[in-house]
Design a protein around this motif. Sequence first.
Motif, mmCIF file in Angstrom:
data_model
loop_
_atom_site.group_PDB
_atom_site.id
_atom_site.type_symbol
_atom_site.label_atom_id
_atom_site.label_comp_id
_atom_site.label_asym_id
_atom_site.label_seq_id
_atom_site.Cartn_x
_atom_site.Cartn_y
_atom_site.Cartn_z
ATOM 1 N N VAL A 73 0.851 -1.178 0.000
ATOM 2 C CA VAL A 73 0.000 0.000 0.000
ATOM 3 C C VAL A 73 0.895 1.240 0.000
ATOM 4 N N THR A 74 0.306 2.422 -0.041
ATOM 5 C CA THR A 74 1.095 3.655 -0.130
ATOM 6 C C THR A 74 2.053 3.821 1.044
ATOM 7 N N ASP A 75 1.657 3.373 2.237
ATOM 8 C CA ASP A 75 2.538 3.509 3.406
ATOM 9 C C ASP A 75 3.773 2.619 3.314
ATOM 10 N N ASP A 76 3.784 1.653 2.399
ATOM 11 C CA ASP A 76 4.941 0.773 2.230
ATOM 12 C C ASP A 76 6.045 1.413 1.387
ATOM 13 N N PHE A 77 5.784 2.603 0.846
ATOM 14 C CA PHE A 77 6.765 3.262 -0.011
ATOM 15 C C PHE A 77 7.054 4.669 0.479
ATOM 16 N N TYR A 104 11.505 1.366 -0.554
ATOM 17 C CA TYR A 104 10.500 0.439 -0.039
ATOM 18 C C TYR A 104 10.718 0.295 1.461
ATOM 19 N N VAL A 105 9.702 0.632 2.259
ATOM 20 C CA VAL A 105 9.800 0.566 3.710
ATOM 21 C C VAL A 105 8.858 -0.488 4.295
ATOM 22 N N GLY A 106 8.189 -1.243 3.422
ATOM 23 C CA GLY A 106 7.248 -2.260 3.878
ATOM 24 C C GLY A 106 7.944 -3.508 4.398
ATOM 25 N N ASP A 107 7.159 -4.403 4.995
ATOM 26 C CA ASP A 107 7.687 -5.634 5.570
ATOM 27 C C ASP A 107 7.703 -6.800 4.584
ATOM 28 N N ASN A 133 4.953 8.479 -11.921
ATOM 29 C CA ASN A 133 4.964 7.168 -11.267
ATOM 30 C C ASN A 133 6.257 6.439 -11.570
ATOM 31 N N PHE A 134 6.483 5.409 -10.788
ATOM 32 C CA PHE A 134 7.554 4.467 -11.095
ATOM 33 C C PHE A 134 6.961 3.079 -11.013
ATOM 34 N N SER A 135 7.574 2.154 -11.732
ATOM 35 C CA SER A 135 7.084 0.773 -11.769
ATOM 36 C C SER A 135 8.145 -0.144 -11.206
ATOM 37 N N LEU A 136 7.706 -1.232 -10.629
ATOM 38 C CA LEU A 136 8.666 -2.221 -10.144
ATOM 39 C C LEU A 136 8.127 -3.625 -10.355
ATOM 40 N N MET A 137 9.059 -4.503 -10.619
ATOM 41 C CA MET A 137 8.762 -5.924 -10.799
ATOM 42 C C MET A 137 9.883 -6.670 -10.106
ATOM 43 N N GLY A 138 9.539 -7.307 -8.983
ATOM 44 C CA GLY A 138 10.566 -7.998 -8.215
ATOM 45 C C GLY A 138 11.557 -7.005 -7.655
ATOM 46 N N ASP A 139 12.828 -7.148 -8.030
ATOM 47 C CA ASP A 139 13.847 -6.224 -7.525
ATOM 48 C C ASP A 139 14.249 -5.171 -8.571
ATOM 49 N N ASP A 155 13.822 29.660 -2.499
ATOM 50 C CA ASP A 155 13.855 28.967 -1.209
ATOM 51 C C ASP A 155 12.658 28.037 -0.994
ATOM 52 N N THR A 156 11.897 27.752 -2.050
ATOM 53 C CA THR A 156 10.761 26.823 -1.946
ATOM 54 C C THR A 156 11.272 25.414 -1.693
ATOM 55 N N GLU A 157 10.701 24.748 -0.698
ATOM 56 C CA GLU A 157 11.059 23.365 -0.377
ATOM 57 C C GLU A 157 10.230 22.407 -1.222
ATOM 58 N N LEU A 158 10.849 21.403 -1.773
ATOM 59 C CA LEU A 158 10.160 20.358 -2.531
ATOM 60 C C LEU A 158 10.161 19.071 -1.727
ATOM 61 N N SER A 159 9.080 18.303 -1.870
ATOM 62 C CA SER A 159 9.011 16.988 -1.226
ATOM 63 C C SER A 159 8.201 16.057 -2.126
ATOM 64 N N VAL A 160 8.180 14.781 -1.773
ATOM 65 C CA VAL A 160 7.469 13.778 -2.560
ATOM 66 C C VAL A 160 6.448 13.097 -1.659
ATOM 67 N N GLU A 161 5.237 12.890 -2.214
ATOM 68 C CA GLU A 161 4.180 12.179 -1.500
ATOM 69 C C GLU A 161 3.704 11.009 -2.365
ATOM 70 N N ILE A 162 3.739 9.805 -1.818
ATOM 71 C CA ILE A 162 3.221 8.620 -2.517
ATOM 72 C C ILE A 162 1.696 8.684 -2.450
ATOM 73 N N THR A 163 1.022 8.591 -3.596
ATOM 74 C CA THR A 163 -0.429 8.761 -3.622
ATOM 75 C C THR A 163 -1.207 7.495 -3.981
#
Length: 166
Positions: A73-77, A104-107, A133-139, A155-163
């Motif tokens: 899910v989104t929280d895993d990335f 990847y931060v998932g279990d 987006n990015f795609s992944l298959m296995g590793d 001085d604008t800060e940029l960040s990334v949010e998985i949606t």
Amino acid sequence: MTTVSPTTSSRWWSLGLVGVTCLGIGFAIGLTVGSGDESIPAAAPEPSTEVAFTDDTTPTDEYDFGGSEPLPVTDDFDAELRILSKECFGSAGCNVVVSVEPIYVGDGDLTALDQSLTVTYEIIGAEEPHINNFSLMGDRVMVSPEEMVQIPTSDTELSVEITDVF
């Protein structure tokens, strides 16, 4: 005997021609709209693809994705944003070239999945919404090496949010 001047005669012909044309158009519209003929079949309604779930399951609970691992899910990335270059134009803002590095931060074990995943993200802080987006298959991970965004000030800060993950 009355004589008709050529200009009066051509007016009558023009009026007559316009009258006949209007009468023909009105007749055609009347036939089309007011015919009441039901022999023309109406368009068939589109078949519904909506599925009603009556219990607490979701559509993915019953589908076998080919692996024993549940889908991430989104929280895993997460993702890191690296600024590769920045070119500023005073009050007009800046053009920034960035690279997104997925994490990847998932279990679960992604190599156990037998399908590719697409992870959608948004770069926050850009003047206009920037979604990719990015795609992944296995590793293996397929991600754009560089992306350009515009920011309002240097001085604008940029960040990334998985949606989304699908």
